[in-house]
Design a protein around this motif. Structure first.
Motif, mmCIF file in Angstrom:
data_model
loop_
_atom_site.group_PDB
_atom_site.id
_atom_site.type_symbol
_atom_site.label_atom_id
_atom_site.label_comp_id
_atom_site.label_asym_id
_atom_site.label_seq_id
_atom_site.Cartn_x
_atom_site.Cartn_y
_atom_site.Cartn_z
ATOM 1 N N ASP A 146 31.484 6.817 -42.161
ATOM 2 C CA ASP A 146 30.630 5.640 -42.129
ATOM 3 C C ASP A 146 29.206 6.085 -42.463
ATOM 4 O O ASP A 146 28.943 7.262 -42.643
ATOM 5 N N SER A 147 28.310 5.133 -42.550
ATOM 6 C CA SER A 147 26.960 5.474 -43.011
ATOM 7 C C SER A 147 26.226 6.388 -42.031
ATOM 8 O O SER A 147 25.444 7.239 -42.453
ATOM 9 N N ALA A 148 26.487 6.254 -40.731
ATOM 10 C CA ALA A 148 25.829 7.138 -39.761
ATOM 11 C C ALA A 148 26.305 8.573 -39.933
ATOM 12 O O ALA A 148 25.510 9.520 -39.832
ATOM 13 N N GLU A 149 27.596 8.758 -40.195
ATOM 14 C CA GLU A 149 28.127 10.107 -40.393
ATOM 15 C C GLU A 149 27.625 10.721 -41.690
ATOM 16 O O GLU A 149 27.355 11.923 -41.742
ATOM 17 N N ILE A 150 27.489 9.907 -42.719
ATOM 18 C CA ILE A 150 26.910 10.403 -43.971
ATOM 19 C C ILE A 150 25.474 10.843 -43.720
ATOM 20 O O ILE A 150 25.026 11.878 -44.223
ATOM 21 N N GLY A 151 24.742 10.079 -42.931
ATOM 22 C CA GLY A 151 23.378 10.461 -42.570
ATOM 23 C C GLY A 151 23.345 11.769 -41.792
ATOM 24 O O GLY A 151 22.462 12.608 -42.006
ATOM 25 N N ASP A 152 24.325 11.962 -40.888
ATOM 26 C CA ASP A 152 24.398 13.223 -40.143
ATOM 27 C C ASP A 152 24.677 14.398 -41.077
ATOM 28 O O ASP A 152 24.100 15.476 -40.926
ATOM 29 N N LEU A 153 25.576 14.188 -42.043
ATOM 30 C CA LEU A 153 25.870 15.246 -43.024
ATOM 31 C C LEU A 153 24.629 15.580 -43.849
ATOM 32 O O LEU A 153 24.335 16.750 -44.095
ATOM 33 N N GLU A 154 23.946 14.540 -44.269
ATOM 34 C CA GLU A 154 22.721 14.750 -45.049
ATOM 35 C C GLU A 154 21.706 15.546 -44.234
ATOM 36 O O GLU A 154 21.109 16.507 -44.735
ATOM 37 N N ASP A 155 21.528 15.166 -42.972
ATOM 38 C CA ASP A 155 20.589 15.887 -42.107
ATOM 39 C C ASP A 155 21.004 17.343 -41.916
ATOM 40 O O ASP A 155 20.163 18.245 -41.912
ATOM 41 N N ALA A 156 22.312 17.583 -41.771
ATOM 42 C CA ALA A 156 22.795 18.956 -41.589
ATOM 43 C C ALA A 156 22.540 19.796 -42.840
ATOM 44 O O ALA A 156 22.154 20.967 -42.733
ATOM 45 N N MET A 157 22.745 19.203 -44.020
ATOM 46 C CA MET A 157 22.481 19.942 -45.255
ATOM 47 C C MET A 157 20.986 20.219 -45.411
ATOM 48 O O MET A 157 20.595 21.299 -45.861
ATOM 49 N N LEU A 158 20.159 19.240 -45.026
ATOM 50 C CA LEU A 158 18.714 19.423 -45.143
ATOM 51 C C LEU A 158 18.190 20.375 -44.068
ATOM 52 O O LEU A 158 17.173 21.036 -44.288
ATOM 53 N N ASP A 159 18.863 20.460 -42.934
ATOM 54 C CA ASP A 159 18.486 21.463 -41.929
ATOM 55 C C ASP A 159 18.795 22.865 -42.431
ATOM 56 O O ASP A 159 18.066 23.811 -42.139
ATOM 57 N N TYR A 160 19.896 23.015 -43.175
ATOM 58 C CA TYR A 160 20.268 24.328 -43.703
ATOM 59 C C TYR A 160 19.319 24.744 -44.827
ATOM 60 O O TYR A 160 18.854 25.871 -44.863
ATOM 61 N N PHE A 161 19.085 23.829 -45.754
ATOM 62 C CA PHE A 161 18.160 24.088 -46.863
ATOM 63 C C PHE A 161 17.085 22.999 -46.875
ATOM 64 O O PHE A 161 17.223 21.990 -47.567
ATOM 65 N N PRO A 162 15.994 23.172 -46.138
ATOM 66 C CA PRO A 162 14.953 22.131 -46.080
ATOM 67 C C PRO A 162 14.322 21.835 -47.440
ATOM 68 O O PRO A 162 13.827 20.733 -47.660
ATOM 69 N N GLU A 163 14.353 22.781 -48.349
ATOM 70 C CA GLU A 163 13.736 22.548 -49.656
ATOM 71 C C GLU A 163 14.520 21.545 -50.508
ATOM 72 O O GLU A 163 14.032 21.102 -51.548
ATOM 73 N N LEU A 164 15.709 21.162 -50.080
ATOM 74 C CA LEU A 164 16.471 20.137 -50.794
ATOM 75 C C LEU A 164 16.036 18.737 -50.402
ATOM 76 O O LEU A 164 16.644 17.762 -50.832
#
Length: 154
Positions: A108-126
């Motif tokens: 769902d959209s909240a989980e997609i947002g969590d995935l996006e946040d996790a990827m941006l936490d790993y690579f903040p420059e993205l």
């Protein structure tokens, strides 16, 4: 005639020991190989999971998700992950988020947002690629009709 007693193990026992020794050797070799290639295996696992999310999102689109932006972010994330050294602390945080998202087996959209946040936490420059994949929730528009407003002229 006297029967001469055999000394040593029976053939069945000897075969069982040889088979057990070969299996133990194979397990040791597999463990050493996995330890040496642990970074590559971890990167492969993350790439596979992200590809599964992309496939799920293609098959079952989620309302409010800009799939083009999300796919761009995931592609950049997997490409950076392949060429940079693995940070185990950030990787474990990322995989914890992935496991939480996979728990209900539906995106769902909240989980997609969590995935996006996790990827941006790993690579903040993205961050230039992310931040816009999940549309913000619409705020309710206040009712400004004349019948709902109080008469303040009294």
């Amino acid at each position: 005639m006297e029967q001469v007693q055999k000394k040593g193990m029976s053939k069945g026992c000897l075969v069982a020991l040889i088979v057990a020794g070969v299996l133990l050797l194979l397990i040791i070799i597999a463990a050493i190989t996995c330890y040496v290639k642990r970074d590559d295996l971890a990167k492969f696992g993350a790439t596979t999971v992200i590809s599964a999310f992309k496939t799920e999102l293609r098959q079952h689109p989620v309302e409010g998700i800009d799939t083009t932006m999300f796919f761009s972010l995931t592609d950049s994330f997997t490409q950076r992950l392949q060429f940079e050294p693995l940070d185990y602390t950030r990787y474990s945080q990322f995989m914890n988020t992935v496991q939480a998202v996979m728990a209900d087996k539906k995106l769902d959209s909240a989980e997609i947002g969590d995935l996006e946040d996790a990827m941006l936490d790993y690579f903040p420059e993205l961050d230039t690629l992310g931040g816009g994949t999940v549309a913000p929730a619409e705020e309710p528009v206040p009712d400004t009709t004349a019948e709902n407003q109080q008469d303040t002229s009294k």
